[in-house]
Design a protein around this motif. Structure first.
Motif, mmCIF file in Angstrom:
data_model
loop_
_atom_site.group_PDB
_atom_site.id
_atom_site.type_symbol
_atom_site.label_atom_id
_atom_site.label_comp_id
_atom_site.label_asym_id
_atom_site.label_seq_id
_atom_site.Cartn_x
_atom_site.Cartn_y
_atom_site.Cartn_z
ATOM 1 N N ILE A 139 72.089 20.124 37.782
ATOM 2 C CA ILE A 139 73.342 19.770 38.454
ATOM 3 C C ILE A 139 74.164 18.952 37.163
ATOM 4 C CG2 ILE A 139 72.465 17.652 39.351
ATOM 5 C CD1 ILE A 139 75.437 19.949 40.801
ATOM 6 N N GLY A 140 75.310 19.343 37.158
ATOM 7 C CA GLY A 140 76.167 18.681 36.186
ATOM 8 C C GLY A 140 77.861 18.706 36.725
ATOM 9 N N PHE A 141 78.612 18.150 35.954
ATOM 10 C CA PHE A 141 80.227 18.220 36.111
ATOM 11 C C PHE A 141 80.986 18.429 34.796
ATOM 12 C CE2 PHE A 141 79.133 13.779 34.895
ATOM 13 C CZ PHE A 141 80.111 13.509 34.245
ATOM 14 N N SER A 142 82.081 19.082 35.091
ATOM 15 C CA SER A 142 83.142 19.211 34.003
ATOM 16 C C SER A 142 84.093 18.099 34.369
ATOM 17 C CB SER A 142 83.733 20.377 33.885
ATOM 18 O OG SER A 142 84.358 20.919 35.071
ATOM 19 N N VAL A 154 79.558 9.399 35.281
ATOM 20 C CA VAL A 154 78.269 9.265 34.865
ATOM 21 C C VAL A 154 77.286 8.360 35.485
ATOM 22 C CG1 VAL A 154 76.883 8.751 32.812
ATOM 23 C CG2 VAL A 154 79.133 10.149 32.594
ATOM 24 N N ASP A 155 77.703 7.517 35.848
ATOM 25 C CA ASP A 155 76.879 6.174 36.058
ATOM 26 C C ASP A 155 76.507 6.345 37.769
ATOM 27 O OD1 ASP A 155 76.351 5.041 33.787
ATOM 28 O OD2 ASP A 155 78.182 3.638 34.062
ATOM 29 N N SER A 156 77.350 7.407 38.466
ATOM 30 C CA SER A 156 77.145 7.425 39.726
ATOM 31 C C SER A 156 76.053 8.118 40.283
ATOM 32 C CB SER A 156 78.376 7.443 40.221
ATOM 33 O OG SER A 156 79.479 6.861 40.013
ATOM 34 N N TYR A 157 75.402 9.051 39.586
ATOM 35 C CA TYR A 157 74.576 9.844 40.017
ATOM 36 C C TYR A 157 73.391 10.331 38.810
ATOM 37 C CZ TYR A 157 72.247 13.899 42.380
ATOM 38 O OH TYR A 157 71.253 14.704 42.683
ATOM 39 N N ASN A 158 72.444 10.830 39.118
ATOM 40 C CA ASN A 158 71.353 10.953 38.147
ATOM 41 C C ASN A 158 71.664 12.666 37.575
ATOM 42 O OD1 ASN A 158 69.132 10.942 36.345
ATOM 43 N ND2 ASN A 158 67.566 11.797 37.892
ATOM 44 N N TRP A 159 72.882 12.914 36.857
ATOM 45 C CA TRP A 159 73.143 14.088 36.430
ATOM 46 C C TRP A 159 72.271 14.713 35.406
ATOM 47 C CZ3 TRP A 159 77.101 15.833 39.275
ATOM 48 C CH2 TRP A 159 77.877 14.825 39.781
ATOM 49 N N ASP A 160 72.020 15.750 35.198
ATOM 50 C CA ASP A 160 71.373 16.608 34.330
ATOM 51 C C ASP A 160 72.254 16.846 33.000
ATOM 52 O OD1 ASP A 160 68.786 17.056 35.603
ATOM 53 O OD2 ASP A 160 69.797 18.332 36.967
ATOM 54 N N PHE A 161 73.437 17.105 33.229
ATOM 55 C CA PHE A 161 74.336 17.590 32.072
ATOM 56 C C PHE A 161 76.054 17.453 32.421
ATOM 57 C CE2 PHE A 161 74.248 21.316 34.729
ATOM 58 C CZ PHE A 161 75.315 21.882 34.449
ATOM 59 N N LEU A 180 81.123 11.126 25.060
ATOM 60 C CA LEU A 180 80.155 11.982 24.360
ATOM 61 C C LEU A 180 78.722 11.182 24.102
ATOM 62 C CD1 LEU A 180 80.438 14.844 21.837
ATOM 63 C CD2 LEU A 180 78.255 13.532 21.875
ATOM 64 N N GLU A 181 79.055 10.241 23.487
ATOM 65 C CA GLU A 181 77.700 9.251 23.138
ATOM 66 C C GLU A 181 77.361 8.598 24.430
ATOM 67 O OE1 GLU A 181 79.436 7.164 19.811
ATOM 68 O OE2 GLU A 181 78.999 8.878 18.391
ATOM 69 N N TYR A 182 78.117 8.189 25.265
ATOM 70 C CA TYR A 182 77.654 7.315 26.568
ATOM 71 C C TYR A 182 76.785 8.368 27.158
ATOM 72 C CZ TYR A 182 78.483 4.474 30.491
ATOM 73 O OH TYR A 182 78.291 3.587 31.517
ATOM 74 N N ALA A 183 77.423 9.461 27.483
ATOM 75 C CA ALA A 183 76.350 10.531 28.298
ATOM 76 C C ALA A 183 75.164 10.726 27.561
ATOM 77 C CB ALA A 183 77.310 11.653 28.406
ATOM 78 N N ALA A 184 75.366 11.033 26.307
ATOM 79 C CA ALA A 184 74.127 11.426 25.464
ATOM 80 C C ALA A 184 73.076 10.319 25.637
ATOM 81 C CB ALA A 184 74.453 11.733 24.265
ATOM 82 N N ASP A 185 73.485 9.132 25.566
ATOM 83 C CA ASP A 185 72.470 8.109 25.456
ATOM 84 C C ASP A 185 71.694 7.716 26.855
ATOM 85 O OD1 ASP A 185 73.152 7.425 22.834
ATOM 86 O OD2 ASP A 185 74.617 5.803 23.180
ATOM 87 N N ARG A 186 72.651 8.445 27.922
ATOM 88 C CA ARG A 186 71.871 8.360 29.172
ATOM 89 C C ARG A 186 71.091 9.561 29.413
ATOM 90 N NH1 ARG A 186 75.270 5.082 28.112
ATOM 91 N NH2 ARG A 186 75.604 2.862 29.255
ATOM 92 N N ASN A 187 70.733 10.376 28.519
ATOM 93 C CA ASN A 187 70.022 11.629 28.860
ATOM 94 C C ASN A 187 70.523 12.687 29.370
ATOM 95 O OD1 ASN A 187 67.704 10.378 27.327
ATOM 96 N ND2 ASN A 187 67.476 9.425 29.021
ATOM 97 N N LEU A 188 71.944 12.549 29.297
ATOM 98 C CA LEU A 188 72.524 14.069 29.767
ATOM 99 C C LEU A 188 72.690 15.115 28.641
ATOM 100 C CD1 LEU A 188 73.648 11.851 32.217
ATOM 101 C CD2 LEU A 188 75.738 13.161 32.168
ATOM 102 N N GLY A 189 72.639 16.191 29.163
ATOM 103 C CA GLY A 189 72.761 17.353 28.147
ATOM 104 C C GLY A 189 74.317 17.434 27.955
#
Length: 366
Positions: A139-142, A154-161, A180-189
């Motif tokens: 599960i992810g979001f655009s 990003v911080d509201s759910y354990n997203w995959d990407f 981009l860096e914020y999401a990647a640092d939280r292990n999102l694709g």
């Protein structure tokens, strides 16, 4: 899991000028050629081509092609009114795509308003049940809004990407490089859309900018360098390209074969830097999106309108942005609602003659 190049099914070849008249045979040929060449991330969505994209993608993935790819489609967040709507769209997408599951499912086009809308409609319950049922695998979001909203989501759910807009011009636009860096640092694709800004980098290129691109030599086109700029970031997993003809498919695949984090040469970095500056010099309203002018008492989204005005000048393309402005930008936020109170001009630290620029935009978009 995914190829560095993804096939975006939003700009398939057309039979006529209408977005709904897709050349089905050519589209299937292009998608399958890309898959046969190593592309395994296929991206579509409910509204693309007036609902035709998912149907055509489903046909393209028949004859064994479904098993060769990671399929992505999206829940139309703006259409969600209640919890049951989410099941309705997902179940219909599975039928249209002729598949039992979606590999990568995105909540489409999230911003502050749509985020609040889907959360209220019990989004998290939908996600958990869709994952448990096996109808979706990840599960992810655009995203289309400002950086603080992006971080909140990003911080509201354990997203995959997540999927964001990023290219050599949009380093601070919407989520931007920081997001981009914020999401990647939280292990999102990280999936990147608009690497060529909807083709703006390739259409009506001003002569001086074209001359600068030519300094890269015959081995690198503007599209090639712009794509490899995005791949140059090691935190990017896949880059979506909305390819409209077979030539673009072949060219993009060739670029993907050269994709490498840190792969741009010093000369190419210099060219991109120079091109960026040359585009920025074409800006006619130096808005920094500080939002000191907001809220507008008549509801005008002043920074967004000034961005439209700048884009028509920067990318030398009125027609392209006129379509977006007329069809996708809310009427309540348009420049035509300006009452010329002058409040925005008093607040603007850049001293932009906002009223004049809004009138200019109205004339351009007429």
């Amino acid at each position: 899991m995914v190829s560095v190049l993804g096939f975006g099914c939003m700009r398939l070849p057309l039979v006529s000028g209408s977005d709904k008249t897709v050349d089905e045979a050519e589209s299937i040929k292009m998608i399958r050629y890309a898959i046969d060449s190593g592309v395994n991330y296929i991206d579509t969505a409910w509204p693309y081509h007036g609902g035709q994209s998912e149907l055509i993608t489903g046909k393209a993935l028949s004859d064994g092609y479904r098993n060769k790819v990671k399929l992505a489609t999206k829940l139309p967040a703006w259409l969600i009114k209640k919890r049951e709507d989410m099941d309705y769209y997902l179940d219909n997408q599975l039928k249209k795509l002729k598949t039992e599951y979606i590999d990568f499912y995105l909540i489409h086009s999230l911003g502050a308003a749509t985020w609040a809308q889907v959360v209220k409609a019990e989004l998290f319950d939908f996600i958990e049940k869709a994952l448990e049922s096996g109808k979706i695998k990840y599960i992810g979001f655009s995203f289309h809004d400002d950086l603080p909203v992006f971080k909140e989501i990003v911080d509201s759910y354990n997203w995959d990407f997540c999927q964001i807009q990023y290219n050599f011009m949009d380093l601070e636009y919407q989520a931007g490089l920081e997001g981009l860096e914020y999401a990647a640092d939280r292990n999102l694709g990280i999936v990147i859309m608009e690497p060529l800004r909807g083709g703006s980098f390739l259409k009506n290129i001003p002569d001086d900018i074209n001359d600068e691109w030519q300094k890269a030599g015959n081995s690198s086109s503007p599209a090639d360098i712009a794509l490899r700029f995005v791949w140059d970031n090691e935190k990017v997993n896949t880059v979506l390209s909305g390819m409209s003809d077979m030539h673009q498919v072949i060219e993009n695949i060739a670029s993907a074969e050269k994709a490498d984090a840190g792969g741009l040469s010093d000369n190419e970095h210099k060219i991109i830097s120079n091109v960026r500056k040359m585009y920025e010099e074409r800006i006619i309203a130096p808005c920094t999106n500080c939002k000191y002018c907001m809220p507008c008492p008549s509801g005008v989204d002043i920074p967004a309108n000034l961005t439209f005005l700048n884009n028509t000048s920067v990318y030398n393309s009125v027609d392209q942005f006129k379509v977006s402005y007329k069809n996708y930008f809310e009427d309540s936020k348009k420049a035509s609602n300006c009452i010329e109170c002058g409040q925005c001009e008093e607040a603007c630290p850049q001293h932009i003659p906002v009223i004049q620029k809004l009138k200019q935009l109205e004339n351009v978009m007429a």
